[in-house]
Design an enzyme around this catalytic site. Structure first.
Site, PDB file in Angstrom:
ATOM      1  N   GLU A  64      13.863  -8.091  -5.646  1.00 17.60           N
ATOM      2  CA  GLU A  64      13.194  -7.013  -4.712  1.00 17.60           C
ATOM      3  C   GLU A  64      14.084  -6.680  -3.828  1.00 17.60           C
ATOM      4  OE1 GLU A  64       9.349  -6.057  -2.213  1.00 17.60           O
ATOM      5  OE2 GLU A  64       9.904  -8.158  -2.435  1.00 17.60           O
ATOM      6  N   ASP A  71      12.445   3.731   1.369  1.00 19.73           N
ATOM      7  CA  ASP A  71      12.429   4.702   2.414  1.00 19.73           C
ATOM      8  C   ASP A  71      12.633   6.164   1.590  1.00 19.73           C
ATOM      9  OD1 ASP A  71      13.165   6.817   4.559  1.00 19.73           O
ATOM     10  OD2 ASP A  71      13.979   5.077   5.844  1.00 19.73           O
ATOM     11  N   GLU A 127       1.485  -1.342   0.782  1.00 15.23           N
ATOM     12  CA  GLU A 127       0.658  -0.962  -0.167  1.00 15.23           C
ATOM     13  C   GLU A 127      -0.710  -1.075   0.281  1.00 15.23           C
ATOM     14  OE1 GLU A 127      -0.197  -1.865  -4.894  1.00 15.23           O
ATOM     15  OE2 GLU A 127       1.404  -2.529  -3.757  1.00 15.23           O
TER      16      GLU A 127
END
Length: 212
Positions: free
Chosen positions: A44, A118, A194
């Site tokens: 990730e 971003d 999220e």
């Protein structure tokens, strides 16, 4: 948003080298030896405070997870989550994603996650977007030929830009979801962002793409 400095962060990272690895380039082409197994390796990029990667490590114990986070103050928070989770299939790197080729060898990874990156909305900052072609070139080298990129964002502009970027690079879009939570994927692990954005009713976009 500027992150608050943690004066004790350096000491914390030194004391927890088994979680936030130092000099990760020493494991270049040796990550399977590091983990001590031949399980798939998922990375990730921009792991934030670690909710996603620790959740994934719990849900998929037969996959090895590596979280990359540039901000030292944030990687400390992620490390604390990893410690609490007690999973031995996840480690963190306090590194820049631009140095990916120094950390991983050709075809060494199986999946790359880009979660709520971003958006760098100004045109002059396009090259900083993690779905810009120079980053895609790196992903293609470190990913296994059948590996995939899983991209999630709440930013429609970045999502549309990324779909075009993937397509222009010649990648194959395996999945495109304009409302991830309406899809109700039981395997979806939410990041902190999220949860925040979806609670406000914002749509979450996700796509999965592979190199042809």
């Amino acid at each position: 948003m500027r992150q608050r400095n943690k004066p004790w962060a350096d000491d914390f990272l030194q004391e927890n080298k088994h979680i936030v690895l130092q000099n990760p380039n020493q494991y270049h082409n040796n990550w399977k030896d590091f983990f001590g197994n031949n399980n798939p390796i998922h990375v990730e990029i921009g792991t934030g405070k670690g909710q996603f990667i620790t959740g994934m490590a719990k849900q998929f114990p037969n996959i090895n997870f590596i979280g990359i986070e540039l901000a030292k103050s944030i990687v400390v928070a992620a490390a604390q989550k990893v410690m609490e989770a007690g999973q031995d299939n996840v480690v963190l790197l306090n590194e820049n994603a631009a140095d990916l080729l120094e950390i991983f060898a050709k075809n060494e990874l199986d999946t790359i996650y880009l979660n709520f990156s971003d958006p760098w909305p100004k045109n002059r900052h396009e090259k900083r977007r993690l779905t810009y072609r120079t980053f895609l070139e790196q992903y293609e080298k470190v990913l296994h030929p059948k590996g995939e990129i899983v991209f999630k964002t709440d930013n429609r502009g970045l999502f549309e830009y990324s779909l075009v970027s993937f397509s222009q690079y010649g990648m194959k879009l395996e999945e495109v979801l304009l409302d991830l939570h309406a899809h109700e994927d039981p395997t979806n692990i939410m990041t902190e962002y999220e949860e925040k954005f979806s609670a406000k009713g914002q749509q979450i976009y996700r796509c999965k793409t592979t190199f042809k």
